[in-house]
Design an enzyme around this catalytic site. Structure first.
Site: not given
Lengths: 1008, 275
Positions: B235, B237, B105
């Site tokens: 994302h 994570e 990002c």
């Protein structure tokens, strides 16, 4: 030199910002504009070489892939390609900030040039950001003025210029201009003495013209204090005359403001009920709110989980043995009315500082937001000074978006409530929760202290004229003369840097006490801290300023954002300051704490304020406010019964209060920090509305935090008692629905009222005060029944608009938020139906309670039969349901609220992508059977109900667990994607495809 | 054998450091450190001690000059105290040392604006592509399906099947190349690792919401020709455990989320090649 650097998108690059504006101009102003292009302008006012400026323009200021740049030459006049025939616009509008308004982009641009040149800018040097709009369309100059003032800028904080394309070409664009604050570097800081030995009307004039918001009685208390011979001689020893200084008077006005002091909630109330029975209530806060918490904690005994209530910036409860939870919800209504974007942005970054400044400091884990607006599609006229509801909506939504997203805190729960009266003042509730170690530096994390001798340190942003009189101005109604300095723009990045630094300082035990600089600025934060240890001596000439020219009183009360105040032991100060510098955070020692009993303010060598701490904090006797309750009777609605209610259901689904808010929610990052478990939207297509939010704040644990809220201002039109109990019940049933534990849940109350003090402006004050009394009494009762301690709250009591002609008062509103725990987040339940064949249950009883409902509102009625909460039976049922969640018996659960049974069923069905066959004659009914109609069963908003689905194999276990509670089988989940509801007569009264129901629900605000 | 070490850089507006570090730990790195940028500029922490560098999501400097622009400028121009070296030199040494960088990002935005991707001919400081405002003109938090180029040199996507499902959370994710040659180069070298697609992972998606920002060629993530430097808008994570999936209460899902495989591959690569 003063030079303009402009960056423009290359001609073949889509200008999304310009396109959005073009659509808005068309939509709101109905003007034929065919194109809007935008250009970023950086006006650099610094001693910097042309070469360095070029490096800045081609480096940090522009993106070589999509942008071109120019220095000193308008980008709008530079041809970028052979096919370009510029100037291809009819008007140019440039919008920048007014002097002194926080300019975040300008600040970042300045830092970028500093990195590039390796040199810090000195005082007076700066970069100022503005945006140029190139508008093409067959419109007149006056139309462009409308576009500028109606859409592009808020003239309170921004300035604009307009040029026609020919004038633009002739003058080679706009001249460079640096919006500096020009009060002058040589301004001698002035301290005025104010003569209070004057007649009463003069006292009132001093208060009014100074935006002190002090009443005559309060002014006379101050007058009496300064007449005291003992006081006069003590002042003489410090070189002060007998008259108060402006610093002192302003300081008292802040400390005693309704905003800071909550005078209405601590007043002595003469209450008379509908039967003429009188009672005297000494402080609503102590009698009902604090007492509720005390009594619940006593009931809980050893199971009490409250750690710090009502004394710090936010409430603290236990999460587990290692961590504690912190939660606070604030309002920022008045600033949001004047500048929706800045007001809401400072609202969210402001409430962030509350949990952060609680105990020794907390890491922030989520935000919540609830907005109350008028209809954004309103097309009637409005009093001057009021912004159109659509602008309020857009600005507030964007302000909270920037504040929350940029701070890296997920926005996990919220709602938007609509009522036409919120055009007088919008309500902007922002909440933030945090988590802190249960033990920090050898003591409980929620405890802190100050020792005399500790240094007073301010960290974060600098002080300017922004935010002066925020506390006192919000203690008055919104009017023509509301001060523009009360409006400001938040700066989430400066705050984030400060938080990054302070968390590390906390973990190293470098400070002893921390608190937020909010309303009232230093006068409030240091004033309260001085109360902890018994005094302080502070030199405000040391405070870092954004620009020169502030008088001492302004420095003391400025509410400039992104600041925290701390007590740092002298032995830690070197490490504290050097760490701050490394993190790029400004930290300044302003003085030290004492035990002198005095709030002692210096400006350099001179004493400018000397006030006893006891006078500041306890010098104000309680107000006396009359309250008289009368029962309001509305017209009894005449609702004819229908053969088919499908259209009514679709209309309700599309109503502003019920329809999907997804277009807003998706603009908020609700997943950052990685702990998201129940998101705002859920179901087969990720678009069903969740009842509550669940997050895991500790990624290596499955313990979850659950938060939810309830709000029902419409019921206030009938009775604030039931408005209150329904708001609390709604919060609880949302919380319970997803699996929140009843053994660890606490509440926060946010009262937003219209002025309830009788006066010429408020002749109906006694009734409004009685509404507040009933609300408080109800809150006490229901909190006891739900074992729900209140841990924090806030009140905002002047939510009226008055311009001398038109008065608009908001409906009395309580936002009730809850925070609690789910032991195992993997057991959380969502609202979407899961599988065909699942059995649909209704939990709770339905009654003829259409009063104040969305259904009656649809037909233009208020009615009288408001929903009544039976908290005791509801609590037992919530417990039984909770056991079913723990045993993993529940497939889905959705709370019944606005729109009642039919709306909840439709939402659960279309969220899950499966139909339902339901029979409303099965719903457990409460009360007289005369009122049992199809309409009441479908749309009544009776409290404490859930719609639950269960896999068939769990049926007997579920029913056994729920035994003793009111519940019934209402139908079944079907493969056919259709909602079918059978009425009392046995005929089908609702039949609709899920696609159509969902479309109705999504359409209303889908494009906003 | 030495320890595999991951570092997550934070400060000036990064937001996702905690969950990125959590993903590194879950995936098997022996040590994971969250370092504030001031620790690196002060010389207390040096990238040389690590094998896997994470540039995470956030709003660096508020994205005030365009996403990550100010940080790109800072990293290029800031000196590391006492060593006399520019921070960017540490970055280049890290890459030349055969180590791993993943930007997510805002981290991806930072990488393209520094010029670290696509890094044709080993030039890691020439910007050829950018990430700019979404076509819809708004920040968006929504989940997207990503198809993975099986022929890409990317070391992070080995064994990840036909695609993964992850959230995007950005206002500036529209991928644009400076020239059509750049785009051609990216495609012919199989550097566009991730592309937005539909729920069946059948073909690249061009329209909102499947393609949430209007990216050219639906490109959601990009690696360098070595496959060791990766950037992506979604994302990973944010999906390492099934409870993060938006539909976990209604679908049977494996315990691990789709995003974890990127970190696992990094950990395996580091173990096999860097210690």
């Amino acid at each position: 030199m003063l030079e303009r650097v402009e960056t423009a998108l290359k001609n073949d690059i889509r200008d999304a910002r310009g396109e959005r504006l073009r659509r808005e101009i068309e939509h709101f102003l109905h003007l034929p504009v065919s194109r809007v292009r935008t250009i970023d302008v950086y006006t650099v006012d610094a001693d910097i070489s042309h070469d360095e400026l070029e490096k800045g323009a081609s480096g940090p200021f522009s993106d070589p892939v999509i942008q071109r740049w120019s220095i000193g030459e308008p980008a709008a006049l530079i041809c970028a390609g052979s096919d370009c025939s510029c100037p291809d616009f009819d008007f140019a509008v440039e919008v920048g900030f007014r002097p002194g308004v926080t300019d975040n982009v300008g600040r970042t641009a300045r830092e970028a040039l500093e990195y590039l040149t390796g040199r810090r800018f000195c005082g007076g040097e700066g970069v100022y950001y503005s945006v140029q709009y190139l508008i093409k369309g067959d419109i007149a100059f006056a139309d462009v003025e409308r576009i500028a003032t109606g859409l592009l800028c808020n003239t309170l904080i921004q300035r604009y210029s307009i040029l026609t394309s020919s004038a633009f070409a002739e003058r080679r664009g706009f001249p460079p201009f640096a919006p500096k604050v020009v009060s002058g570097a040589h301004h001698a800081a002035k301290v005025r003495e104010i003569d209070l030995d004057v007649p009463d009307d003069e006292l009132l004039r001093i208060s009014r013209e100074g935006v002190l918001a002090l009443s005559l009685e309060e002014m006379k208390i101050i007058q009496a204090y300064f007449r005291d011979p003992g006081v006069i001689s003590e002042r003489g020893r410090y070189g002060l005359g007998p008259k108060p200084t402006d610093v002192e008077l302003e300081c008292l006005a802040q400390t005693w403001s309704e905003h800071c002091k909550h005078k209405i909630f601590s007043a002595t109330v003469q209450y008379e009920d509908e039967n003429g029975k009188r009672e005297e209530i000494r402080s609503l806060f102590r009698s009902f709110i604090q007492r509720a918490t005390r009594d619940v904690r006593e009931k809980l005994g050893e199971r009490d989980f409250c750690l710090s209530v009502f004394k710090d910036n936010a409430g603290v409860i236990k999460f587990n043995d290692r961590y504690s939870l912190v939660f606070k919800v604030e309002t920022h209504n008045s600033p949001s009315a004047l500048d929706p974007y800045g007001g809401a942005l400072t609202g969210i970054v402001g409430v962030n500082r509350d949990p952060f400044g609680t105990g020794q400091g907390a890491k922030l884990i989520f935000n919540t937001d609830v907005f109350c607006f008028a209809d954004p599609f309103y097309s009637g006229s409005l009093p001057s000074r009021l912004l159109h509801p659509r602008r309020i909506y857009e600005g507030v939504v964007e302000g909270v978006e920037h504040g929350g997203n940029k701070s890296g805190i997920p926005t996990i729960n919220g709602s938007i409530v609509f009522d036409e009266r919120f055009c007088g003042k919008p309500l902007v509730f922002c909440g933030t929760a945090g988590i802190m170690p249960a033990e920090l530096n050898g003591r409980p994390g929620h405890e802190k202290s100050i020792m005399p001798g500790d240094l007073i340190v301010m960290t974060g942003g600098r002080i300017g004229k922004d935010g002066i009189h925020g506390a006192t101005f919000s203690s008055e109604e919104l009017n023509e003369n509301s001060p523009v300095t009360a409006v400001q723009i938040g700066d989430p990045i400066t705050q984030k840097r400060m938080f990054d630094f302070l968390i590390r300082a906390r973990d190293r035990g470098l400070y002893r006490f921390i608190t937020d600089n909010g309303a009232g600025g230093l006068s409030s934060s240091i004033g309260e801290m001085a109360g902890e240890c018994g005094g302080c001596r502070i030199d405000i000439s040391k405070a870092p300023l954004k620009y020169p020219g502030l008088d001492p009183w302004e420095i003391l009360i400025s509410e400039a954002q992104e600041r925290m105040s701390l007590a740092v032991p002298p032995e830690n100060i070197d490490e504290f300051l050097s760490m701050a510098e490394r993190f790029g955070v400004e930290a300044t020692v302003l003085g030290h704490f004492t035990d002198s009993g005095m709030f002692h303010v210096m400006y350099g060598e001179r004493t400018v304020a000397l006030l006893p701490i006891s006078f500041m904090h306890e010098g104000l006797p309680p107000m006396r406010i009359p309250a008289k309750w009368e029962i309001t009777r509305h017209d009894e609605p005449v609702i004819e019964s229908l053969e088919d209610y499908t259209k009514e259901l679709a209309a309700l689904l599309g109503s502003l209060n019920i329809c999907s808010k997804e277009s807003v929610v998706r603009r908020y990052d609700h997943e950052v920090q990685g702990g998201s478990v129940v998101k705002p939207f859920t179901g087969a297509a990720n678009d069903g509305p969740s009842d509550a939010a669940v997050v895991r704040p500790l990624l290596d644990s499955f313990e979850g935090v659950v938060t939810a809220h309830g709000i029902s201002p419409r019921y206030s039109d009938i009775d604030t008692w039931h408005m209150t109990t329904n708001a609390v019940d709604e919060a609880m049933r949302n919380y319970v629905a997803v699996g929140g534990s009843l053994d660890l849940v606490a509440g926060l109350d946010n009262f937003c009222w219209c002025d309830p003090v009788v006066s010429a402006k408020t002749p109906d004050g006694a009734f409004k005060m009685a509404q507040l009394v009933r609300s408080n009494k109800a809150l006490y009762e229901i909190c006891l029944a739900y074992n729900l301690p209140l841990i924090s709250g806030k009140d905002s009591m002047k939510n009226d608009f008055y311009d001398g002609e038109t008065k608009i008062s908001i409906p009395p509103t309580l936002l009730f938020s809850v925070i609690g725990k789910i032991d195992d987040a993997r057991k959380a339940v969502t609202m979407d139906v899961k599988l065909p064949g699942d059995i649909v249950y209704i939990l709770g009883e339905t009654a003829d309670e259409l009063g104040g409902s969305e259904y009656l509102a649809l037909h233009g009625y208020v009615g009288n039969s408001v929903p009544k909460v039976d908290a005791e039976s509801a609590y037992r049922r919530y417990r039984a349901y909770g056991r079913c969640v723990s045993a993993a018996l529940v497939a889905s659960c959705h709370d019944l609220s606005d729109g009642g049974f039919a709306v909840a069923a439709a939402e659960s069905a279309f969220a899950g992508g499966y139909g339902m066959k339901l029979d409303i004659s099965a719903l457990p009914w409460k009360g007289d059977y005369d009122g049992r109609s199809d309409a009441a069963l479908l749309f009544s908003e009776s409290a404490s109900r859930h719609l639950v689905t269960i896999h068939p194999e769990n049926r007997s276990e579920f029913e056994a667990a729920m035994k003793g509670s009111a519940f019934a089988v209402a139908g079944v989940v079907t493969e056919e994607t259709e909602l079918v509801i059978t009425g009392l007569s046995g005929r089908v009264i609702v039949r609709s495809s899920l696609t159509e129901l969902k479309r109705a629900w999504q359409r209303t605000l889908g494009d906003l | 054998m030495g320890k595999t070490r991951a570092i997550v850089i934070t400060g000036n507006g990064t937001n996702c450091e905690m969950e990125a570090a959590h993903a590194c730990r879950l995936s098997g790195f022996d040590d994971t450190v969250i370092a504030h940028i001031s620790d690196i500029l002060s010389g207390d922490t040096t990238l040389d001690d690590f094998h896997f560098l994470n540039l995470t999501g956030g709003f660096l400097d508020g994205d005030d000059l365009g996403s990550a622009k100010a940080q790109a400028n800072r990293l290029k121009n800031a000196d590391v105290s006492e060593t006399g070296e520019k921070l960017v030199e540490q970055f280049l040494r890290f890459i030349k040392g055969g180590k791993l960088i993943m930007g997510v990002c805002n981290g991806f935005q930072l990488m393209v604006k520094m010029g670290m991707l696509p890094a044709f001919e080993g030039n890691y400081l020439q910007q050829r592509v950018t990430l700019t405002h979404n076509d819809c003109g708004r920040f968006q938090d929504r989940w997207v399906y990503l198809m993975i180029d099986p022929d890409s040199p990317c070391i992070y996507t080995k064994g990840s099947g036909k695609g993964i499902y992850l959230p995007v959370r950005h206002g500036e994710g529209k991928f644009i190349c400076d020239t059509s040659e750049t785009l051609l180069g990216i495609e012919s070298e199989h550097l566009s690792v991730f592309k937005y697609t539909d729920g069946e992972y059948s073909s690249p998606a061009t329209d909102f919401p499947e393609n949430p920002n209007g990216s050219e060629n639906s490109i959601a993530g990009l690696c360098d020709p070595t496959g060791r430097v990766l950037g992506l808008m979604p994302h990973p994570e944010a999906f390492v455990h099934y409870t993060q999936h938006p539909r976990w209460t209604r679908e049977r899902l494996p315990a691990e989320g789709d995003g974890l495989i990127l970190y696992r591959n990094a950990a395996i690569y580091a173990r096999e090649n860097l210690v």
